[in-house]
Design a protein around this motif. Sequence first.
Motif, PDB file in Angstrom:
ATOM      1  N   ILE A 480       0.833  -1.196   0.000  1.00 43.03           N
ATOM      2  CA  ILE A 480       0.000   0.000   0.000  1.00 43.03           C
ATOM      3  C   ILE A 480       0.878   1.261   0.000  1.00 43.03           C
ATOM      4  CG2 ILE A 480      -0.184  -0.009   2.518  1.00 43.03           C
ATOM      5  CD1 ILE A 480      -2.964   1.047   0.073  1.00 43.03           C
ATOM      6  N   ILE A 481       0.451   2.230  -0.797  1.00 43.25           N
ATOM      7  CA  ILE A 481       1.106   3.548  -0.828  1.00 43.25           C
ATOM      8  C   ILE A 481       0.126   4.562  -0.262  1.00 43.25           C
ATOM      9  CG2 ILE A 481       2.026   5.378  -2.317  1.00 43.25           C
ATOM     10  CD1 ILE A 481       2.845   3.185  -4.304  1.00 43.25           C
ATOM     11  N   PHE A 482       0.588   5.371   0.689  1.00 42.30           N
ATOM     12  CA  PHE A 482      -0.235   6.442   1.244  1.00 42.30           C
ATOM     13  C   PHE A 482       0.216   7.778   0.653  1.00 42.30           C
ATOM     14  CE2 PHE A 482      -0.482   3.554   5.127  1.00 42.30           C
ATOM     15  CZ  PHE A 482      -1.757   3.102   4.811  1.00 42.30           C
ATOM     16  N   LEU A 483      -0.697   8.452  -0.020  1.00 46.41           N
ATOM     17  CA  LEU A 483      -0.411   9.779  -0.543  1.00 46.41           C
ATOM     18  C   LEU A 483      -1.006  10.840   0.384  1.00 46.41           C
ATOM     19  CD1 LEU A 483      -1.086   9.445  -4.404  1.00 46.41           C
ATOM     20  CD2 LEU A 483       1.084   9.266  -3.185  1.00 46.41           C
ATOM     21  N   ASN A 484      -0.271  11.928   0.570  1.00 46.16           N
ATOM     22  CA  ASN A 484      -0.742  13.064   1.382  1.00 46.16           C
ATOM     23  C   ASN A 484      -1.074  12.644   2.811  1.00 46.16           C
ATOM     24  OD1 ASN A 484      -0.719  15.010  -0.845  1.00 46.16           O
ATOM     25  ND2 ASN A 484      -2.465  13.845  -1.630  1.00 46.16           N
ATOM     26  N   TYR A 485      -0.305  11.686   3.354  1.00 45.90           N
ATOM     27  CA  TYR A 485      -0.598  11.189   4.706  1.00 45.90           C
ATOM     28  C   TYR A 485      -0.435  12.275   5.765  1.00 45.90           C
ATOM     29  CZ  TYR A 485       4.489  10.782   4.918  1.00 45.90           C
ATOM     30  OH  TYR A 485       5.832  11.042   4.872  1.00 45.90           O
ATOM     31  N   GLU A 486       0.356  13.315   5.440  1.00 45.68           N
ATOM     32  CA  GLU A 486       0.573  14.376   6.435  1.00 45.68           C
ATOM     33  C   GLU A 486      -0.697  15.158   6.730  1.00 45.68           C
ATOM     34  OE1 GLU A 486       1.253  16.169   2.396  1.00 45.68           O
ATOM     35  OE2 GLU A 486       1.771  14.310   3.413  1.00 45.68           O
ATOM     36  N   LEU A 487      -1.727  15.012   5.872  1.00 51.34           N
ATOM     37  CA  LEU A 487      -2.997  15.709   6.096  1.00 51.34           C
ATOM     38  C   LEU A 487      -3.832  15.036   7.177  1.00 51.34           C
ATOM     39  CD1 LEU A 487      -3.995  16.407   2.382  1.00 51.34           C
ATOM     40  CD2 LEU A 487      -2.894  17.965   3.986  1.00 51.34           C
ATOM     41  N   LEU A 488      -3.515  13.765   7.477  1.00 51.06           N
ATOM     42  CA  LEU A 488      -4.313  13.005   8.432  1.00 51.06           C
ATOM     43  C   LEU A 488      -3.614  12.868   9.789  1.00 51.06           C
ATOM     44  CD1 LEU A 488      -6.956  11.363   8.732  1.00 51.06           C
ATOM     45  CD2 LEU A 488      -5.671   9.337   8.072  1.00 51.06           C
ATOM     46  N   TYR A 489      -2.300  12.702   9.754  1.00 52.60           N
ATOM     47  CA  TYR A 489      -1.556  12.474  10.989  1.00 52.60           C
ATOM     48  C   TYR A 489      -1.114  13.795  11.609  1.00 52.60           C
ATOM     49  CZ  TYR A 489      -1.349   7.511   9.868  1.00 52.60           C
ATOM     50  OH  TYR A 489      -1.672   6.218   9.608  1.00 52.60           O
ATOM     51  N   PRO A 490      -0.972  13.858  12.939  1.00 55.26           N
ATOM     52  CA  PRO A 490      -0.470  15.079  13.592  1.00 55.26           C
ATOM     53  C   PRO A 490       0.929  15.414  13.085  1.00 55.26           C
ATOM     54  CG  PRO A 490      -1.364  13.538  15.201  1.00 55.26           C
ATOM     55  CD  PRO A 490      -1.310  12.797  13.901  1.00 55.26           C
ATOM     56  N   LYS A 491       1.237  16.704  13.071  1.00 51.83           N
ATOM     57  CA  LYS A 491       2.526  17.162  12.556  1.00 51.83           C
ATOM     58  C   LYS A 491       3.695  16.552  13.327  1.00 51.83           C
ATOM     59  CE  LYS A 491       5.030  21.377  11.326  1.00 51.83           C
ATOM     60  NZ  LYS A 491       5.007  22.851  11.323  1.00 51.83           N
ATOM     61  N   THR A 492       3.553  16.422  14.641  1.00 45.91           N
ATOM     62  CA  THR A 492       4.637  15.873  15.451  1.00 45.91           C
ATOM     63  C   THR A 492       4.916  14.417  15.088  1.00 45.91           C
ATOM     64  OG1 THR A 492       2.996  15.368  17.175  1.00 45.91           O
ATOM     65  CG2 THR A 492       4.262  17.411  17.408  1.00 45.91           C
ATOM     66  N   THR A 493       3.867  13.683  14.702  1.00 46.95           N
ATOM     67  CA  THR A 493       4.037  12.285  14.305  1.00 46.95           C
ATOM     68  C   THR A 493       4.697  12.185  12.943  1.00 46.95           C
ATOM     69  OG1 THR A 493       2.103  11.617  15.587  1.00 46.95           O
ATOM     70  CG2 THR A 493       2.815  10.123  13.841  1.00 46.95           C
TER      71      THR A 493
END
Length: 509
Positions: A480-493
């Motif tokens: 699996i490839i996740f695109l734009n995952y930074e939109l879902l996860y907290p910035k610190t993570t």
Amino acid sequence: MFPKIFYLNDKMVRPIRCYGGVILAISIDSKFLIKEGENERKVSIALINESNLFQIKEANVVIFYFPSTLMKEAGIDVFENYLKIKNEVLLQKQLISLFNYYKNQEFHLQKALDVLDDILLSFSREVKRGLDVSNELLNSILMYIDRNLNDKITLEDISKQFYISTSNISGLFKQHLNISFYEYITSLRVAKSIHDLRMTKQNIEMIAFNRGYANATNYIVHFKKYIGTTPKKYRMIPNESSFLCLKELDSEWEDIRLHKFDGKSIYKHTHISVNDEEILQSSFSYFNLIDIGGYKNLDFILNEQIFTYKNFDRYKVDSYIYINDAVDNLVTESNEEQSLKIRNLLKTKVSIAIKVNNIKSLQLIEKLVADLHFLESEHFASTNIKNGNILVLLDSKKLKDVNTETIQRSLYGTKVLISLDITDYYLDNEYMIHSQLQELNPDYYYLDFEKVKNIGGMNLKDVQYKINIFLENIKAYKNIIFLNYELLYPKTTVNNIAEFLEVSLYKAV
């Protein structure tokens, strides 16, 4: 010269800056809660860089203040460098030793000075950077303040610059930094002026003027407010740390010597034996998609020397140059222009990832690879196009009526990897993928969090749980490839790769 040592007997009630040096903090017990800027975290050891805002929110913490003059003796410029700890376990032991030497008033002994020297060698250095916050508007305002700190800055100036009311600006500072707008600016100006006091021979009036003050009087008032003494007296006392004379801090040796670490170690050594024959799950691997934006950026990027990626092969994991625009968006350009753009990209000899929404666009890519192959083979003994793979990201919903057998998986030595977009299947709760697409036997599936983030009323764990169930049902969990995952996860993570992998791979049940 020895660092100043303090004992925090109660949590700090407000944030302050670290003036004229760096601070190392370590808990007597185990971990403690600290807030730097807007980020709160539990730590065993904290390093606070010069001029940074910080607030320690728990008691029983020992604070070591290393003034710029002490750091300068070790060749470290705290005003220009951002310091990081290399080895927390080793530094913990060294700080406890230093604390005990101080308690026993043995800090003049050579063995104590040797420990101090080791501590000063335990930092890695980066270029100084400004405060970064999650709120984009506030982040832009802070960057504006950094650039214009030596000029007059008012709430009204910021309001006009960013088209936001003064009350909203004040609210942003209070909400994210727990400090007022003017406190932020005046305290930062005072912090920056310490460089001038320590490193130059400028008089007080000149320093005040260069740091954005209309007159020296206001500068002296602010300096005394934050540092506890006047600029002139501060200049004469190289180890000055009176800004740390808070009611929550014990600074007298008679009080500090009563506290001890009791030989406790924050870190424990644990020996783990693993029988790899019992591990049934296949190994985990991953690769980078290096997002360079859309095709409109190609002309600029391709002309940059760095894009030759002379050190690209040194990446520790496989990497693809990813263009986040669909190839279909180039259809509006002339055939010659769009062919040239993609051809130049292919000639970079690195692996690339391309989004494709229909079979016609995929055929265009196949033709360009073929054209480039024949073009290079006419001029060179062998073509170089095979040096890189092509990862094609296909919109699966638009391929239902397409003969997938026509999709080529190898083009003149160039391996073509297929990844199918299953985001719409996930959003529509479809747990059966079209049989025709399964026959394509894709190398990967991908989920675009740009679409997923619009789901209302679901927290991160709920989304993770739903995604895990979905991926297991379609047997795509390991590809699996996740695109734009930074939109879902907290910035610190997102900024902590270990934490991100732990959270993103965890199966919520």
